[in-house]
Design a protein around this motif. Structure first.
Motif, short mmCIF file in Angstrom:
data_model
loop_
_atom_site.label_atom_id
_atom_site.label_comp_id
_atom_site.label_asym_id
_atom_site.label_seq_id
_atom_site.Cartn_x
_atom_site.Cartn_y
_atom_site.Cartn_z
N GLU A 244 0.81 -1.22 0.00
CA GLU A 244 0.00 0.00 0.00
C GLU A 244 0.84 1.27 0.00
OE1 GLU A 244 0.61 -0.74 4.39
OE2 GLU A 244 0.62 -1.85 2.52
N MET A 245 2.12 1.11 0.24
CA MET A 245 2.98 2.27 0.33
C MET A 245 3.18 2.93 -1.04
SD MET A 245 4.90 3.40 2.93
CE MET A 245 5.45 1.87 3.70
N ALA A 246 2.45 3.97 -1.28
CA ALA A 246 2.57 4.60 -2.59
C ALA A 246 3.35 5.90 -2.50
CB ALA A 246 1.19 4.88 -3.15
N SER A 247 3.36 6.48 -1.33
CA SER A 247 4.10 7.72 -1.19
C SER A 247 4.82 7.71 0.14
CB SER A 247 3.14 8.89 -1.24
OG SER A 247 2.24 8.77 -0.17
N SER A 248 5.88 8.47 0.22
CA SER A 248 6.63 8.47 1.45
C SER A 248 6.99 9.90 1.82
CB SER A 248 7.88 7.60 1.24
OG SER A 248 9.04 8.29 1.60
N ARG A 249 7.31 10.09 3.09
CA ARG A 249 7.67 11.42 3.54
C ARG A 249 9.17 11.67 3.41
NH1 ARG A 249 3.59 13.80 6.13
NH2 ARG A 249 4.98 15.36 6.99
N THR A 250 9.89 10.64 3.00
CA THR A 250 11.33 10.79 2.85
C THR A 250 11.69 10.73 1.36
OG1 THR A 250 11.42 8.44 3.32
CG2 THR A 250 11.98 9.92 5.12
N GLU A 391 12.52 -1.19 21.88
CA GLU A 391 12.08 -0.02 21.11
C GLU A 391 11.58 -0.40 19.72
OE1 GLU A 391 15.41 3.02 23.10
OE2 GLU A 391 15.74 2.21 21.10
N GLU A 392 11.43 -1.69 19.48
CA GLU A 392 11.16 -2.13 18.11
C GLU A 392 9.86 -1.58 17.53
OE1 GLU A 392 10.73 -6.22 17.30
OE2 GLU A 392 11.19 -5.87 15.17
N ALA A 393 8.92 -1.25 18.40
CA ALA A 393 7.62 -0.73 17.91
C ALA A 393 7.80 0.57 17.12
CB ALA A 393 6.69 -0.50 19.09
N LEU A 398 6.92 4.36 12.58
CA LEU A 398 7.42 5.15 11.45
C LEU A 398 6.77 4.73 10.14
CD1 LEU A 398 11.22 5.44 12.34
CD2 LEU A 398 9.58 7.30 12.28
N ARG A 399 6.54 3.41 10.01
CA ARG A 399 5.92 2.93 8.77
C ARG A 399 4.54 3.56 8.59
NH1 ARG A 399 2.89 -0.79 6.32
NH2 ARG A 399 1.93 -1.47 8.26
N LEU A 400 3.82 3.65 9.68
CA LEU A 400 2.50 4.27 9.62
C LEU A 400 2.59 5.75 9.26
CD1 LEU A 400 0.82 2.56 12.69
CD2 LEU A 400 0.30 2.17 10.28
#
Ligand code: ADP
Ligand code: MG
Length: 631
Positions: A244-250, A391-393, A398-400
């Motif tokens: 579903e990842m079509a756009s990213s903030r990076t 801290e793995e969560a 970040l993915r969200l």
């Protein structure tokens, strides 16, 4: 030839096929010429969107990835807007204000803007940042005038307060770069005060890679109906599960990894990583200034890192050292910059291959800014963040937020560097002390994580953490004891007498020895007095019990004395502040408030502390002092 060049330029996926010369309303010839001279022909998406809007009297709130060319997206319109005013302006008439959160960034903006602003006849531009003597700035403004101000909120606020001569009534445009940072609590008072003195009828541009959605923040910046410009980066799906990842903030050329690793192994993994990437240019982010100081001192002593070029940068350094550090690192082909978040936002350092986040940032937005120091304008780059198992969560978090991360496995052949760090600490008291300071500052800063449900302070493995820092012994920290944090995994170095560890610096060691002697003779005197007092006591307390009691009394006496010294020192500093011998920033630093990693952060947050908090801080400082005395 020119055509081929144009094509390859436009083939940079960070650029559009729109030429600057095609934008409407049309950009004036001298500015187009300055663009050509700078090698800028095609617009980036954010430039193509924001320049026409600002030039046609719209307010904008722009959100576009790091390295997407936001600086020119406001510099060009500022110049175009000023072109339409009657020039030259009066010498103290301020027409434009460009504010950014750090000195380094303001200075960078100033350098980018200069060739464009210099096309305006009789317009004087000034860079106003902290760290320089304000009297020099005031004198310069008085004598030479100022029409465009570029700088940090603290300094601009100060200048506005002190200089009646500056006239802001005709201000045409206000730009806030890294707007979300400027509009957050930290800068609130200064920003509000600056904005309240500006005319309402002006254009405002907010720019960031993590633009705030909050309407009230926009209102705070004086925006009512801004055009929102959002430029997202298209990305290929990272893995099957994440289609579903079509756009990213990076940026699209950025590959981000995370390395999950126990606290006691972190330093070894970091050293291994740096050693294996010696030919690369990398930035390593730490949580606090004290951490940067410590690791900068430790790294050169680690054998596998010999020959590595190391530079450090944080907000507590003197301005001149800061400038030199950044200039040096910028010029390097390969090397390491150890820094705090003072270098997280906006800096356009060429050729950075790797961003290493040894400590994740307190503010998750800063993650995006840190990694954005690489993979700028269509280039490739990599980043890695070290995470503790608990801290793995953060990965899912970040993915969200549309920041995809890939897992990296820990390096099995990484040598254990803890013995080497400890050996260094035994050789130099400075390393030992800086280690403690760094450790304590880290634990305190960890408490301030914005995502405290992921970075749970009470889950910190204090023992393992201290081991990874190469500490010789665990410092005693009040909160750690109070909440029974885990001390597992720590083996004290018990083959040393901490008192005998010397400073490598001879003069410093001599001074320490002198102080020790003074202290011992002072203590002897006090013991004598206390014994005399006890002997004359008619209740007649017996021998060994009396000694025990006198020791307790002794300790209390020393503590009270220390309290008094603290108070006297704070009072003296306060007087200095009132006299104007030091400014507020220096005052806060000298009395040891907080552990800000960003020096340009205004003091409001810290100043607003009430008495109780002040006491708490003083107490916690004492806590670390007490533990220092144990070594
Ligand atoms: P941001 O503020 O979005 O992080 P910058 O304004 O710092 O990005 O620009 C990133 C880099 O891209 C800078 O080195 C700048 O010179 C370069 N750049 C910006 N616009 C263009 C353009 N239109 N063509 C070529 N290079 C550009
Ligand atoms: Mg920028």
């Amino acid at each position: 030839m020119a055509m081929a060049m144009a094509k390859s330029e436009a083939a940079n996926e960070a650029l559009t096929t729109t030429l600057f010369s095609e934008l409407e309303p049309r950009i004036s010839e001298p500015v187009l010429e300055a663009l050509r001279e700078g090698g800028f022909r095609f617009c980036t998406p954010v430039q193509a969107a924001a320049i026409p809007l600002l030039c046609s009297f719209k307010d904008v709130a722009v959100d576009a990835a790091t390295g997407s060319g936001k600086t020119l997206a406001f510099v060009v319109p500022v110049v175009e807007i000023l072109k339409r005013t009657s020039l030259p302006p009066k010498s103290h008439q301020v027409l434009a204000l460009i504010i950014s959160p750090t000195r380094e960034l303001s200075s960078q903006i100033y350098n980018v803007a200069r060739p464009f602003l210099s096309t305006l006849p009789g317009v004087k531009t000034l860079l106003l940042v902290g760290g320089a003597d304000i009297r020099v700035d005031l004198k310069r403004i008085e004598e030479e005038g100022a029409n465009v101000l570029i700088g940090t909120p603290g300094k601009i606020f100060d200048i506005m307060e002190r200089m009646e001569i500056l006239d802001f009534r005709g201000l045409e445009v206000l730009i806030l770069d890294e707007a979300d940072r400027l509009l957050d609590m930290g800068f609130q008072k200064q920003l509000t005060s600056i904005i309240s003195r500006l005319p309402k009828l002006r254009r405002t541009g907010l720019f960031s890679a993590t633009q705030t959605e909050a309407v009230e923040e926009l209102a705070r910046a004086g925006l009512r109906n801004p055009v929102r410009v959002e430029v997202l980066t298209e990305t290929r799906p990272q893995s099957k599960g994440h289609q579903e990842m079509a756009s990213s903030r990076t940026p699209s050329g950025l590959h981000i990894e995370y390395l999950e690793c126990d606290a006691d192994k972190k330093s070894s993994q970091l050293v291994d990583f740096v050693a294996k990437n010696k030919s690369k240019k990398m930035i390593i982010y730490f949580m606090t200034c004290a951490c940067v100081d410590y690791w900068s001192l430790v790294f050169p002593n680690i054998s596998v890192l010999k020959g590595c070029s190391l530079t450090s940068l944080h907000g507590r350094m003197k301005q001149i050292v800061r400038e030199k550090a950044l200039a040096e690192f910028t010029a390097l082909e390969s090397g390491v910059l150890l820094c705090t978040d003072v270098a997280a936002r906006g800096l356009d350092i060429p050729g950075v291959d790797w961003i290493v986040q040894y400590d994740p940032p307190q503010d998750p937005n800063v993650f995006i800014h840190r990694v954005g120091r690489t993979a700028r304008l269509g280039k490739q780059g990599s980043a890695i963040v070290f995470l503790l198992p608990k801290e793995e969560a953060y990965v899912e978090f970040l993915r969200l937020r549309r920041v995809p991360l890939q897992e990296r496995t820990i390096s099995d052949d990484a040598a254990d560097v803890v013995p080497e760090i400890r050996a260094t600490a035994k050789m130099d008291r400075d390393v030992m002390e800086k280690g403690l300071k760094a450790f304590v500052s880290f634990v305190r800063a960890y408490k301030e994580h914005h995502c405290s449900y992921i970075f749970r302070w009470k889950d910190l493995d204090i023992g393992r953490l201290a081991m990874g820092y190469g500490l010789l012994q665990l410092p005693s920290m009040r909160d750690v004891k109070l909440h029974s944090l885990s001390l597992d995994g720590f083996t004290p170095a018990d083959d040393v007498d901490f008192k005998t560890i010397k400073y490598r610096d001879k003069a410093r060691e001599k001074q320490r020895q002198r102080k020790l002697r003074e202290k011992e003779s002072g203590e002897e005197l006090q013991i004598k007095e206390a014994t005399l007092l006890l002997k004359s006591n008619s209740t007649g307390v017996k021998g060994d019990k009396a000694t025990r009691k006198s020791t307790g009394r002794q300790r209390r006496a020393a503590q009270t004395k220390e309290d008094e010294e603290d108070l006297v020192r704070e009072y003296r500093l306060l007087k200095k502040l009132k006299r104007g011998d030091i400014d507020e920033g220096e005052y806060e630093k000298l009395i040891g408030f907080g552990e800000p990693s960003d020096d340009d952060e205004p003091q409001e947050e810290r100043k607003s502390t009430n008495k109780g908090q002040r006491k708490q801080r003083r107490d916690s400082r004492r806590g670390s002092k007490v533990c220092k005395r144990r070594y």
